[in-house]
Scaffold this active site. Structure first.
Site, PDB file in Angstrom:
ATOM      1  N   ASN A 110      37.904  33.545  55.031  1.00  0.00           N
ATOM      2  CA  ASN A 110      37.703  33.127  53.657  1.00  0.00           C
ATOM      3  C   ASN A 110      37.326  31.872  53.152  1.00  0.00           C
ATOM      4  O   ASN A 110      36.738  30.741  52.976  1.00  0.00           O
ATOM      5  CB  ASN A 110      39.052  33.242  52.546  1.00  0.00           C
ATOM      6  CG  ASN A 110      39.163  34.779  52.340  1.00  0.00           C
ATOM      7  OD1 ASN A 110      39.884  35.697  53.221  1.00  0.00           O
ATOM      8  ND2 ASN A 110      38.861  35.632  51.248  1.00  0.00           N
ATOM      9  N   THR A 138      38.014  37.977  60.035  1.00  0.00           N
ATOM     10  CA  THR A 138      40.048  38.279  60.039  1.00  0.00           C
ATOM     11  C   THR A 138      40.260  39.248  59.900  1.00  0.00           C
ATOM     12  O   THR A 138      40.284  40.454  59.776  1.00  0.00           O
ATOM     13  CB  THR A 138      40.210  37.505  58.410  1.00  0.00           C
ATOM     14  OG1 THR A 138      41.013  37.797  57.534  1.00  0.00           O
ATOM     15  CG2 THR A 138      39.075  38.215  57.361  1.00  0.00           C
ATOM     16  N   ASP A 140      43.042  40.122  58.722  1.00  0.00           N
ATOM     17  CA  ASP A 140      43.176  40.916  57.348  1.00  0.00           C
ATOM     18  C   ASP A 140      42.763  41.404  56.154  1.00  0.00           C
ATOM     19  O   ASP A 140      43.302  41.792  55.214  1.00  0.00           O
ATOM     20  CB  ASP A 140      43.621  39.344  56.025  1.00  0.00           C
ATOM     21  CG  ASP A 140      45.066  38.499  56.269  1.00  0.00           C
ATOM     22  OD1 ASP A 140      45.434  39.253  57.130  1.00  0.00           O
ATOM     23  OD2 ASP A 140      44.848  36.992  56.048  1.00  0.00           O
ATOM     24  N   GLY A 186      49.697  39.391  56.778  1.00  0.00           N
ATOM     25  CA  GLY A 186      48.552  40.317  55.767  1.00  0.00           C
ATOM     26  C   GLY A 186      49.286  38.981  54.196  1.00  0.00           C
ATOM     27  O   GLY A 186      49.994  39.265  53.367  1.00  0.00           O
ATOM     28  N   ARG A 187      48.341  37.905  54.104  1.00  0.00           N
ATOM     29  CA  ARG A 187      48.755  36.695  53.564  1.00  0.00           C
ATOM     30  C   ARG A 187      49.057  37.428  51.636  1.00  0.00           C
ATOM     31  O   ARG A 187      49.568  37.718  51.209  1.00  0.00           O
ATOM     32  CB  ARG A 187      48.082  35.727  53.216  1.00  0.00           C
ATOM     33  CG  ARG A 187      48.241  34.867  52.044  1.00  0.00           C
ATOM     34  CD  ARG A 187      47.231  33.304  52.619  1.00  0.00           C
ATOM     35  NE  ARG A 187      46.465  32.796  53.693  1.00  0.00           N
ATOM     36  CZ  ARG A 187      45.352  32.551  53.878  1.00  0.00           C
ATOM     37  NH1 ARG A 187      44.632  32.896  52.597  1.00  0.00           N
ATOM     38  NH2 ARG A 187      45.130  32.212  54.597  1.00  0.00           N
ATOM     39  N   GLN A 297      49.925  40.912  66.837  1.00  0.00           N
ATOM     40  CA  GLN A 297      48.900  41.605  66.076  1.00  0.00           C
ATOM     41  C   GLN A 297      47.815  41.355  66.037  1.00  0.00           C
ATOM     42  O   GLN A 297      47.171  41.818  66.279  1.00  0.00           O
ATOM     43  CB  GLN A 297      49.418  41.517  64.927  1.00  0.00           C
ATOM     44  CG  GLN A 297      51.039  42.416  64.414  1.00  0.00           C
ATOM     45  CD  GLN A 297      51.351  41.762  62.561  1.00  0.00           C
ATOM     46  OE1 GLN A 297      51.035  42.046  62.087  1.00  0.00           O
ATOM     47  NE2 GLN A 297      52.373  40.832  62.929  1.00  0.00           N
TER      48      GLN A 297
END
Length: 400
Positions: A110, A138, A140, A186-187, A297
């Protein structure tokens, strides 16, 4: 109009993944095949390397090294989290012009997309021909306008494998240490945490509960969920997103969360599993163990998804093809074909449509209770992650 001849620069930004170098390899190999591209520069530690004119000569790297990047984790160029400001603009233009850089590729998520968008606008407003085509990356999986992001399938595979194996460990311990919490990256989104559900081989297998930021859970509901699962099987495995919420905008266990923010102003995540462990121990009297794999991860090549490695390479190559073909600005996206088989084609969308936007886990990907992924999510994620072979077995409980 003919293709502009000039040099190319590529950088890596944000958190590394096991496939970000595969994308870099794709960029380099395609750039070498394009007659319009002269020198191929690598920004040393992302956009900061461009500002400092710290470049790695990629054209003169041995062919074996360039190919070997496809199976090497980390970020070979070095990475950075640096937020551009207008004070950097003049310096950037000077460097671009000095080195006749006409093609720029930034590999990231992002915030990196926002950096690419700023560079594209800067060049356009200054009348300098620069083709900026970003390469998505990413774990995420939160970039919009793409089916998924390179980096996600491999990280999801790690989460699924870790859940499967720590689940067997917890099952073996039973009432002695009945609760295991796996805290997952995972923000603000639950894509990676939801992948824990891929570990389930048969009904009743771990994970038993999965909590994601998009579906807030109250303390009362959490206690009820865990108590119910414990009564059913005498052990409980929970996949918990580091960004799990108690209510919209309120982190679960807010007092345990870090107070730091990163360069882009994002608050650091973490602490949720410590809070939940304290809660379960205090309220239910259950012994809780925590697994916090953190950066493992995103960094274990042994868990790399074959689909991920190949697609990361493809998007790197495609970015160069699009830039040399005349695309002024954009980011490569993956578009999944409908039907039972799995295939993704590549397209490009404007950076303006992607920068500073976030793709959340769809409502239909979690059950009504908000504590477990649905079959729709499993159908989405399974082709990306691949089979978790070999299947595990259990002894029959028949007595001698």
């Amino acid at each position: 109009m003919g293709k502009v001849k000039g040099n190319l620069v590529v950088g890596q930004s944000g958190g590394p993944t096991v496939v970000i170098n595969s994308s870099l390899s794709g960029v380099i190999q395609e750039a070498m095949a394009q007659s319009a591209v002269g020198e191929i520069y690598g920004m040393y530690r992302g956009i900061r390397g461009l500002l400092k004119e710290e470049f790695i000569d990629l054209r003169r790297q041995p062919a074996g090294v360039v190919e070997g990047l496809r199976h090497t984790p980390g970020a070979a160029l070095g990475t950075v989290r640096y937020k551009l400001s207008e004070a950097d603009y003049d310096r950037i233009l000077d460097v671009l012009k000095k080195h006749n850089i006409r093609y720029l590729h930034y590999i990231g998520g992002n915030d990196s997309s926002d950096t690419s968008w700023q560079l594209a606008r800067l060049a356009a407003s200054s009348g300098y021909e620069l083709h900026v085509v970003a390469v998505p990356k990413t774990v995420d999986n939160d970039l919009v306008h793409t089916d998924h992001c390179p980096g996600y399938p491999s990280a999801a595979r790690f989460v699924a494998m870790a859940t499967r194996d720590t689940g067997r460990d917890t099952e073996a311990m039973g009432p002695e240490s009945p609760v295991k919490i796996l805290e997952v990256m995972g923000r603000n989104t639950g894509w990676l945490t939801a992948a824990a559900a891929l570990a389930r081989q048969e009904e009743g297998d771990p994970p038993h509960l999965v909590y994601v930021p998009e579906r807030p859970v109250s303390v009362e509901q959490l206690l009820q969920d865990v108590e119910r699962c414990y009564r059913e099987r005498e052990y409980v495995v929970i996949a918990m997103s580091e960004g799990a919420q108690e209510s919209a905008g309120k982190t679960l266990g807010e007092a345990f969360a870090p107070k730091e923010v990163d360069t882009f102003g994002h608050r650091m995540k973490g602490g949720v599993s410590d809070f939940v462990a304290t809660l379960l121990s205090g309220k239910l009297g259950l012994k809780v163990r925590l697994d916090k794999p953190n950066y493992l991860q995103r960094s274990l090549m042994v868990c790399a998804s074959a689909v991920d490695l190949e697609e990361a390479f493809r998007v790197g190559k495609e970015a160069v093809k699009q830039a040399v073909g005349g695309c002024a600005e954009g980011i490569v996206t993956l578009v999944r074909a409908p039907g039972p088989g799995y295939h993704c084609s590549l397209e490009v969308v404007s950076l303006a449509e992607v920068a500073n936007k976030e793709k959340m886990l769809p409502v239909e990907f979690m059950n009504e209770a908000g504590n477990y992924p649905t079959a729709a999510f499993l159908d989405y994620a399974r082709p990306l992650v691949g089979a978790l072979a070999p299947p595990y077995v259990r002894l029959s409980r028949a007595t001698a």
